[in-house]
Write a protein that holds these residues in place. Structure first.
Motif, PDB file in Angstrom:
ATOM      1  N   TYR A  28       4.348 -10.355   8.857  1.00 28.73           N
ATOM      2  CA  TYR A  28       5.528  -9.499   8.738  1.00 28.73           C
ATOM      3  C   TYR A  28       5.098  -8.180   8.104  1.00 28.73           C
ATOM      4  CZ  TYR A  28       9.811  -7.506   6.858  1.00 28.73           C
ATOM      5  OH  TYR A  28      10.839  -6.652   6.528  1.00 28.73           O
ATOM      6  N   GLN A  29       5.605  -7.063   8.666  1.00 27.04           N
ATOM      7  CA  GLN A  29       5.234  -5.746   8.170  1.00 27.04           C
ATOM      8  C   GLN A  29       6.475  -4.857   8.042  1.00 27.04           C
ATOM      9  OE1 GLN A  29       0.978  -4.712   9.941  1.00 27.04           O
ATOM     10  NE2 GLN A  29       2.377  -5.315  11.554  1.00 27.04           N
ATOM     11  N   LYS A  30       6.471  -4.033   7.000  1.00 27.94           N
ATOM     12  CA  LYS A  30       7.573  -3.107   6.766  1.00 27.94           C
ATOM     13  C   LYS A  30       6.997  -1.784   6.285  1.00 27.94           C
ATOM     14  CE  LYS A  30      12.002  -2.155   6.477  1.00 27.94           C
ATOM     15  NZ  LYS A  30      12.898  -2.155   7.672  1.00 27.94           N
ATOM     16  N   VAL A  31       7.416  -0.698   6.933  1.00 30.91           N
ATOM     17  CA  VAL A  31       6.920   0.639   6.607  1.00 30.91           C
ATOM     18  C   VAL A  31       8.068   1.495   6.131  1.00 30.91           C
ATOM     19  CG1 VAL A  31       5.771   2.708   7.490  1.00 30.91           C
ATOM     20  CG2 VAL A  31       5.080   0.453   8.325  1.00 30.91           C
ATOM     21  N   GLY A  32       7.856   2.172   5.010  1.00 31.46           N
ATOM     22  CA  GLY A  32       8.820   3.148   4.519  1.00 31.46           C
ATOM     23  C   GLY A  32       8.254   4.545   4.704  1.00 31.46           C
ATOM     24  N   GLN A  33       8.904   5.373   5.526  1.00 33.15           N
ATOM     25  CA  GLN A  33       8.364   6.689   5.846  1.00 33.15           C
ATOM     26  C   GLN A  33       9.469   7.595   6.372  1.00 33.15           C
ATOM     27  OE1 GLN A  33       5.698   6.622   9.275  1.00 33.15           O
ATOM     28  NE2 GLN A  33       6.814   4.929  10.196  1.00 33.15           N
ATOM     29  N   THR A  34       9.140   8.872   6.483  1.00 32.46           N
ATOM     30  CA  THR A  34      10.003   9.855   7.130  1.00 32.46           C
ATOM     31  C   THR A  34       9.405  10.165   8.495  1.00 32.46           C
ATOM     32  OG1 THR A  34      10.604  10.821   4.997  1.00 32.46           O
ATOM     33  CG2 THR A  34      11.009  12.149   6.965  1.00 32.46           C
ATOM     34  N   GLY A  35      10.116   9.853   9.573  1.00 33.46           N
ATOM     35  CA  GLY A  35       9.580  10.061  10.909  1.00 33.46           C
ATOM     36  C   GLY A  35       8.847   8.831  11.409  1.00 33.46           C
ATOM     37  N   ASP A  36       8.079   9.013  12.483  1.00 31.70           N
ATOM     38  CA  ASP A  36       7.342   7.907  13.127  1.00 31.70           C
ATOM     39  C   ASP A  36       5.841   8.150  13.032  1.00 31.70           C
ATOM     40  OD1 ASP A  36       9.687   6.482  14.179  1.00 31.70           O
ATOM     41  OD2 ASP A  36       9.940   8.270  15.429  1.00 31.70           O
ATOM     42  N   THR A  81       0.828  -1.196   0.000  1.00 35.48           N
ATOM     43  CA  THR A  81       0.000   0.000   0.000  1.00 35.48           C
ATOM     44  C   THR A  81       0.866   1.250   0.000  1.00 35.48           C
ATOM     45  OG1 THR A  81      -1.694  -1.183   1.274  1.00 35.48           O
ATOM     46  CG2 THR A  81      -1.864   1.216   1.189  1.00 35.48           C
ATOM     47  N   SER A  82       0.454   2.219  -0.802  1.00 39.02           N
ATOM     48  CA  SER A  82       1.096   3.528  -0.820  1.00 39.02           C
ATOM     49  C   SER A  82       0.094   4.555  -0.302  1.00 39.02           C
ATOM     50  CB  SER A  82       1.543   3.886  -2.239  1.00 39.02           C
ATOM     51  OG  SER A  82       2.054   5.206  -2.290  1.00 39.02           O
ATOM     52  N   LEU A  83       0.519   5.349   0.665  1.00 35.59           N
ATOM     53  CA  LEU A  83      -0.345   6.345   1.295  1.00 35.59           C
ATOM     54  C   LEU A  83       0.210   7.737   1.026  1.00 35.59           C
ATOM     55  CD1 LEU A  83      -0.678   4.578   4.777  1.00 35.59           C
ATOM     56  CD2 LEU A  83      -2.314   4.478   2.904  1.00 35.59           C
ATOM     57  N   ASP A  84      -0.593   8.592   0.393  1.00 33.46           N
ATOM     58  CA  ASP A  84      -0.230   9.985   0.158  1.00 33.46           C
ATOM     59  C   ASP A  84      -1.148  10.891   0.973  1.00 33.46           C
ATOM     60  OD1 ASP A  84       1.860   9.706  -1.910  1.00 33.46           O
ATOM     61  OD2 ASP A  84       0.224   8.872  -3.107  1.00 33.46           O
ATOM     62  N   ASN A  85      -0.578  11.964   1.520  1.00 33.22           N
ATOM     63  CA  ASN A  85      -1.325  12.896   2.374  1.00 33.22           C
ATOM     64  C   ASN A  85      -1.963  12.177   3.552  1.00 33.22           C
ATOM     65  OD1 ASN A  85      -0.711  14.932   0.481  1.00 33.22           O
ATOM     66  ND2 ASN A  85      -2.576  14.483  -0.692  1.00 33.22           N
ATOM     67  N   PHE A  86      -1.236  11.226   4.106  1.00 28.69           N
ATOM     68  CA  PHE A  86      -1.742  10.479   5.247  1.00 28.69           C
ATOM     69  C   PHE A  86      -2.030  11.437   6.406  1.00 28.69           C
ATOM     70  CE2 PHE A  86      -0.858   8.071   9.215  1.00 28.69           C
ATOM     71  CZ  PHE A  86      -1.907   7.164   9.121  1.00 28.69           C
ATOM     72  N   THR A  87      -3.241  11.393   6.933  1.00 28.21           N
ATOM     73  CA  THR A  87      -3.671  12.311   7.985  1.00 28.21           C
ATOM     74  C   THR A  87      -3.753  11.564   9.302  1.00 28.21           C
ATOM     75  OG1 THR A  87      -4.988  13.431   6.279  1.00 28.21           O
ATOM     76  CG2 THR A  87      -5.370  14.075   8.558  1.00 28.21           C
ATOM     77  N   TYR A  88      -3.205  12.165  10.343  1.00 26.57           N
ATOM     78  CA  TYR A  88      -3.105  11.480  11.623  1.00 26.57           C
ATOM     79  C   TYR A  88      -3.117  12.508  12.752  1.00 26.57           C
ATOM     80  CZ  TYR A  88       1.747  13.081  11.322  1.00 26.57           C
ATOM     81  OH  TYR A  88       2.869  13.860  11.213  1.00 26.57           O
ATOM     82  N   PHE A  89      -3.368  12.042  13.947  1.00 31.72           N
ATOM     83  CA  PHE A  89      -3.219  12.876  15.131  1.00 31.72           C
ATOM     84  C   PHE A  89      -1.808  12.681  15.669  1.00 31.72           C
ATOM     85  CE2 PHE A  89      -7.841  12.597  14.965  1.00 31.72           C
ATOM     86  CZ  PHE A  89      -8.186  13.922  15.186  1.00 31.72           C
ATOM     87  N   SER A  90      -1.131  13.778  15.942  1.00 31.14           N
ATOM     88  CA  SER A  90       0.276  13.728  16.299  1.00 31.14           C
ATOM     89  C   SER A  90       0.501  14.046  17.766  1.00 31.14           C
ATOM     90  CB  SER A  90       1.082  14.716  15.438  1.00 31.14           C
ATOM     91  OG  SER A  90       2.422  14.771  15.873  1.00 31.14           O
ATOM     92  N   GLY A  91       1.275  13.167  18.406  1.00 26.38           N
ATOM     93  CA  GLY A  91       1.803  13.430  19.728  1.00 26.38           C
ATOM     94  C   GLY A  91       3.312  13.240  19.711  1.00 26.38           C
ATOM     95  N   LEU A  92       3.908  13.521  18.543  1.00 28.01           N
ATOM     96  CA  LEU A  92       5.330  13.263  18.338  1.00 28.01           C
ATOM     97  C   LEU A  92       6.218  14.284  19.049  1.00 28.01           C
ATOM     98  CD1 LEU A  92       5.190  12.353  14.529  1.00 28.01           C
ATOM     99  CD2 LEU A  92       5.413  10.790  16.455  1.00 28.01           C
ATOM    100  N   THR A  93       5.641  15.430  19.402  1.00 33.33           N
ATOM    101  CA  THR A  93       6.401  16.434  20.143  1.00 33.33           C
ATOM    102  C   THR A  93       6.066  16.315  21.619  1.00 33.33           C
ATOM    103  OG1 THR A  93       6.303  17.935  18.251  1.00 33.33           O
ATOM    104  CG2 THR A  93       6.912  18.882  20.379  1.00 33.33           C
ATOM    105  N   PRO A  94       7.031  15.979  22.478  1.00 35.27           N
ATOM    106  CA  PRO A  94       6.743  15.806  23.912  1.00 35.27           C
ATOM    107  C   PRO A  94       6.130  17.062  24.523  1.00 35.27           C
ATOM    108  CG  PRO A  94       8.939  15.000  23.375  1.00 35.27           C
ATOM    109  CD  PRO A  94       8.436  15.724  22.155  1.00 35.27           C
ATOM    110  N   ASP A  95       5.151  16.844  25.406  1.00 36.17           N
ATOM    111  CA  ASP A  95       4.483  17.908  26.163  1.00 36.17           C
ATOM    112  C   ASP A  95       3.602  18.807  25.302  1.00 36.17           C
ATOM    113  OD1 ASP A  95       5.793  17.035  28.495  1.00 36.17           O
ATOM    114  OD2 ASP A  95       7.556  18.250  28.001  1.00 36.17           O
ATOM    115  N   ALA A  96       3.515  18.560  23.992  1.00 31.62           N
ATOM    116  CA  ALA A  96       2.611  19.333  23.143  1.00 31.62           C
ATOM    117  C   ALA A  96       1.251  18.646  23.081  1.00 31.62           C
ATOM    118  CB  ALA A  96       3.193  19.486  21.740  1.00 31.62           C
ATOM    119  N   GLN A  97       0.218  19.435  22.854  1.00 32.19           N
ATOM    120  CA  GLN A  97      -1.118  18.869  22.774  1.00 32.19           C
ATOM    121  C   GLN A  97      -1.287  18.088  21.469  1.00 32.19           C
ATOM    122  OE1 GLN A  97      -3.219  18.841  25.290  1.00 32.19           O
ATOM    123  NE2 GLN A  97      -1.699  19.968  26.474  1.00 32.19           N
ATOM    124  N   VAL A  98      -2.108  17.076  21.519  1.00 36.96           N
ATOM    125  CA  VAL A  98      -2.384  16.265  20.341  1.00 36.96           C
ATOM    126  C   VAL A  98      -3.141  17.116  19.318  1.00 36.96           C
ATOM    127  CG1 VAL A  98      -3.614  14.239  19.502  1.00 36.96           C
ATOM    128  CG2 VAL A  98      -2.427  14.160  21.699  1.00 36.96           C
TER     129      VAL A  98
END
Length: 658
Positions: A534-542, A484-501
């Motif tokens: 088995y799963q493999k993800v190709g992406q920039t970041g988490d 699967t290829s995902l473009d403009n994947f939209t998500y809720f982010s908590g990747l920055t510590p102490d920042a609001q989702v």
């Protein structure tokens, strides 16, 4: 209403059983042929019966008890006991291999894997963490049975509660069927403020005229999910949990983030689809028909988050007490279709639909800078498309295409599938899915009593392209491969510590490979059932996180005891998934969000089970997570959300035919 529903259904089921149920007379033992998997022979033991007008008893083969999916695929009522039935004996009533549940029954699940085979051209409401037990239109089944058929499902919960589902279906004639079902669950849970209560009430109808020109399918579905929310364990409580501090083995003593919040998701749906054959020609040379159809769907949903006092976990709020966030979606859908079927070209359908969407909140928010967060998104969308089905040289082909042609919400999808039966045992399938749609509504606009949870975003359409291949064979193996290829994947982010989702959209494409293989090995009365993913993800970041490896292995023994009157199945199941940055849960949003501060996984789970089958009753007894006290307490379903401790649970599934 839930108490009334379940009482009504139970009364019907027990009345039918008491008044009409007939004892099945088993055939002589020498004529029975039953495999070690608990499969039933097509003999008198496997038939239902009733009296005809002359008083003589009529018999019905179990193959006449049909279950019809939304896509019109037909299966039969299955009363066997197999290891696959054990995997589906849970709250969701389906195999949850790609999910890990939270500690209490009726809470949410964290994803260990994803599928992108369902397509839509319009966004959903959101609150996806609350929809695991929410049946969509595609999940509803219809029935066709020669005699009234009932199923009772029961399973113990985690603490002070039970899970019960009662179902009955009957044909008032050969052409008219209806069913009624209710699934209710209540469980207090082991931790503070974690009570769950859910209800699913369903009515269905399925009808075709004697000349087969007019057909109708309809259902009404009312669903609700109520959860007390505690926000997970505090940082100190997580340390006490992981270290196995004896004082806190009583989980109700562990401190939680808050004890004054609850969330509620309620949905109701009225659905009807019917068609009429205006031209029908059938002879030895041709079998043509022209059919018009209409589909109607009206669905309402609302999600409420209540909290007595503000909590610093979500930042500052506009009010200090009695916080209440409510969002609601109304959807009215009408589709007209024209189908033409021939032996040469197959079944070709043209369709056009209109959808009216109304997503709104119960208040208008004025911010400090005099800006206003809109409290409503509404609009009308027109779409056109087509479907095609045909069988060429034994290959079953299917294609489905739809595109929005008016309205602010652009979207389209295309699916293509080819299926081929290699032999009686094996079949292969390949499919392609291309989908573009706007992100869910709660990504676009949200209102909350918490200041940082108000937004209005302009987001691009999410685009998904997926290639899927599968092989199904009991003799060799079951294998599923998807890329699967995902473009403009939209998500809720908590990747920055102490920042609001907050909602985010990935600028870079994400690739996702999933390979799942299943194989069972048998030796005499023993079997080893294996499923590995088995799963493999190709992406920039988490952004898009899944474990690399997920496995389930079951070693079990089967036999027939007490002169073959009892079929027994007992063994142990091992579950494991590798460590990864599992998504964290936000009860305020009813969503999971991406994070990269805490990994979960890497802990084994052993379940010991003893299952038995007596006639049409299947009995289940399971010791869940028996190793929890001696392999370490580092087991979590999500950050700060522990998985379940050792618990003994039991229940049954009881089918009877009148």
């Amino acid at each position: 209403m839930k108490v009334k529903h379940i009482f009504f259904v139970l009364c019907i089921c027990m009345t039918v059983f008491t008044v009409q149920a007939q004892e099945f007379k088993p055939v002589p033992e020498k004529k029975q042929k039953m495999s070690q998997r608990g499969e039933e022979p097509l003999n008198r033991e496997n038939r239902s019966s009733e009296k005809d007008k002359t008083g003589k008893r009529k018999e019905y083969d179990i193959n006449l008890y049909k279950i019809i999916s939304h896509d019109r695929d037909t299966t039969i009522v299955d009363t066997t006991l197999t290891i696959e039935k054990d995997y589906k004996y849970n709250y969701l009533r389906r195999d949850d291999f790609e999910l890990i549940p939270f500690s209490n029954l009726g809470q949410t699940y964290n994803n260990l894997g994803y599928s992108f085979d369902r397509t839509q051209a319009l966004p959903n409401m959101g609150m996806r963490a609350k929809h695991f037990n929410y049946d969509e239109i595609e999940d509803v089944k219809y029935f066709n049975v020669p005699t009234p058929t009932t199923e009772l499902f029961f399973k113990t919960a985690m603490e002070q509660g039970q899970l019960l589902e009662a179902f009955i279906t009957m044909n008032t004639s050969k052409r008219m069927n209806f069913s009624i079902a209710y699934k209710g669950m209540r469980s207090l849970g082991k931790y503070q403020n974690i009570l769950s209560s859910t209800g699913n009430f369903k009515l269905t109808a399925n009808y075709r005229t004697k000349n087969d020109r007019y057909g109708l399918r309809a259902h009404f579905y009312s669903q609700d999910v109520l959860n007390n929310e505690n926000g997970g364990l505090t940082t100190e409580a997580v340390s006490d949990f992981v270290n196995g501090v004896e004082e806190f083995l009583d989980r109700s003593r562990l401190a939680v983030q808050f004890q004054d919040a609850e969330s509620i998701l309620v949905g109701k749906r009225y659905y009807l689809e019917h068609d009429y054959k205006i031209v029908k020609q059938k002879d030895s040379l041709r079998d043509n028909n022209l059919r018009i159809g209409h589909t109607f769907n009206y669905e309402t949903k609302y999600y409420i988050y209540n909290q007595d006092r503000e909590n610093s976990l979500f930042g500052e709020s506009f009010v200090a007490t009695n916080l209440r966030d409510r969002s609601q979606l109304r959807k009215l859908f009408n589709e007209a279709s024209l189908s033409y079927t021939t032996k040469t070209f197959g079944d070709v359908k043209f369709k056009a639909n209109h959808t009216k969407l109304d997503y709104f909140f119960d208040k208008i928010l004025y911010l400090a800078d005099d800006s206003v967060v809109p409290n409503r998104l509404e609009g009308d969308v027109l779409a056109v498309g087509g479907e095609w089905r045909h069988t060429i040289a034994g290959i079953q082909l299917k294609a489905d295409l739809l595109a929005n042609i008016s309205g602010e919400l652009g979207g389209n999808y295309f699916t293509g599938r080819a299926r081929y039966q290699l032999n009686d045992d094996a079949k292969v399938e390949a499919s392609i899915v291309i989908n573009s749609k706007a992100p869910n509504f709660n990504f676009i606009v949200n209102q909350s009593d918490y200041m940082d949870y108000n937004w209005r975003n302009n987001l691009k359409n999410e685009r998904t392209q997926s290639l899927n291949f599968s092989l199904k064979s009991k003799k060799w193996l079951n294998a599923d491969v998807s890329f699967t290829s995902l473009d403009n994947f939209t998500y809720f982010s908590g990747l920055t510590p102490d920042a609001q989702v907050a909602p985010q959209q990935s600028e870079d494409a994400i690739t996702y490979l999933k390979v799942k293989v299943g194989r069972e090995f048998r030796y005499g009365k023993f079997a080893l059932n294996n499923t590995i993913m088995y799963q493999k993800v190709g992406q920039t970041g988490d952004v898009f996180n899944v474990p690399e490896l997920v496995t389930r292995n079951t070693l079990y023994y089967t036999d027939k005891w007490f002169k073959k009157a009892l079929f027994i199945q007992t063994g142990v199941t091992f579950n494991y998934f590798t460590e990864y940055f599992g998504n964290a849960y936000s009860p305020l949003l009813g969503e999971f969000y991406s994070q990269n501060q805490q990994k979960i996984g890497g802990f084994p789970r052993f379940d010991v089970f003893i299952n038995a089958k007596v006639r049409r009753t299947r009995i289940y007894f399971k010791l869940e997570h028996v190793n929890s006290s001696f392999t370490g307490y580092d087991f979590f379903s999500a950050p700060n959300q522990p998985y379940r401790d050792f618990i003994i649970r039991f229940g049954l599934v009881w089918n009877f035919f009148s």
